[in-house]
Design a protein around this motif. Structure first.
Motif, short mmCIF file in Angstrom:
data_model
loop_
_atom_site.label_atom_id
_atom_site.label_comp_id
_atom_site.label_asym_id
_atom_site.label_seq_id
_atom_site.Cartn_x
_atom_site.Cartn_y
_atom_site.Cartn_z
N ILE A 32 0.84 -1.20 0.00
CA ILE A 32 0.00 0.00 0.00
C ILE A 32 0.87 1.24 0.00
O ILE A 32 0.64 2.20 -0.76
N SER B 188 0.91 3.95 -3.17
CA SER B 188 0.04 5.07 -2.82
C SER B 188 0.77 6.41 -2.97
O SER B 188 2.00 6.45 -3.11
N HIS C 157 -2.31 8.32 0.48
CA HIS C 157 -3.61 8.32 -0.18
C HIS C 157 -3.66 7.13 -1.15
O HIS C 157 -2.89 7.08 -2.12
N ILE C 158 -4.55 6.21 -0.88
CA ILE C 158 -4.58 4.93 -1.60
C ILE C 158 -5.40 5.06 -2.89
O ILE C 158 -6.59 5.38 -2.84
#
Length: 218
Positions: free
Chosen positions: A154, A158, A166-167
């Motif tokens: 992630i 991200s 912020h994904i």
């Protein structure tokens, strides 16, 4: 090339290969030596078996084994260079994560052009070390817990902003499962655990992974 020019190159970011290519006689406008491609999200990069040097100009390129598309085994970032089928034949293919721009060079032409440069051996060593680091990343990942794997991927995929990672919408359970080498169900469970622990929060329906002490350098 004199000492001061070489010394300046060694201090250049992100790597030595990029400025050496810029100083060479190889032009991106020459279709005999270089092809420019823009890939859409999830679009495959189709290559011939001959040796290619792939420069990721923009975006991220996921590498997977072509006879088993269940797992991503490397993630190449902006300004990475990939030696495809140069030193040995390999079973890899590539797929775009988001919009990706690449320059695909004829590897033999590039190596022949750069072989006269005084720091060519250092360039090869640094490039091979970068490729090896990708394989070590995934070997090390398999020693980690599912939660740690999901967090690592992630963070890598991200956008790092003031409030946290912020994904992107594209980082879904299927992608996490391929990158972490787990099942989609296990990936979903790991994300839900992060949400319950308030490590992933939502602002305007967009997921954000909150920074931990390590991310902040504490």
């Amino acid at each position: 090339m004199d000492f001061l020019e070489v010394h300046g190159l060694l201090l250049r970011e992100p790597n030595l290969l990029l400025p050496l290519l810029d100083l060479s006689n190889i032009s991106k406008n020459n279709s005999d030596f270089c092809q420019m491609k823009v890939l859409k999200n999830h679009q495959d990069l189709v290559l011939t078996d001959s040796g290619k040097l792939i420069h990721v100009i923009k975006g991220q390129l996921l590498q997977q084994i072509n006879n088993s598309k269940q797992h991503v085994n490397a993630i190449w970032m902006e300004n990475d260079f990939i030696f495809h089928n140069v030193f040995q034949s390999n079973p890899y293919e590539y797929v775009a994560f988001g919009s990706v721009e690449v320059a695909i060079y004829d590897a033999n032409a590039v190596l022949q052009e750069l072989s006269g440069q005084p720091f060519f051996p250092d360039l090869l060593i640094d490039t091979l070390k970068r490729q090896e680091s990708q394989f070590y990343r995934y070997s090390l990942m398999l020693t980690k817990s599912v939660q740690e794997r999901v967090l690592d991927i992630i963070k890598l995929l991200s956008n790092r902003e003031e409030s946290g990672f912020h994904i992107p919408k594209m980082v879904n359970y299927l992608l996490l499962s391929k990158c972490c080498q787990i099942s989609p169900h296990t990936a979903k469970k790991a994300v839900q655990e992060l949400e319950r622990a308030n490590k992933i929060i939502y602002k305007k329906d967009k997921p954000i992974l909150i920074y931990d002490a390590e991310d902040l350098g504490l």
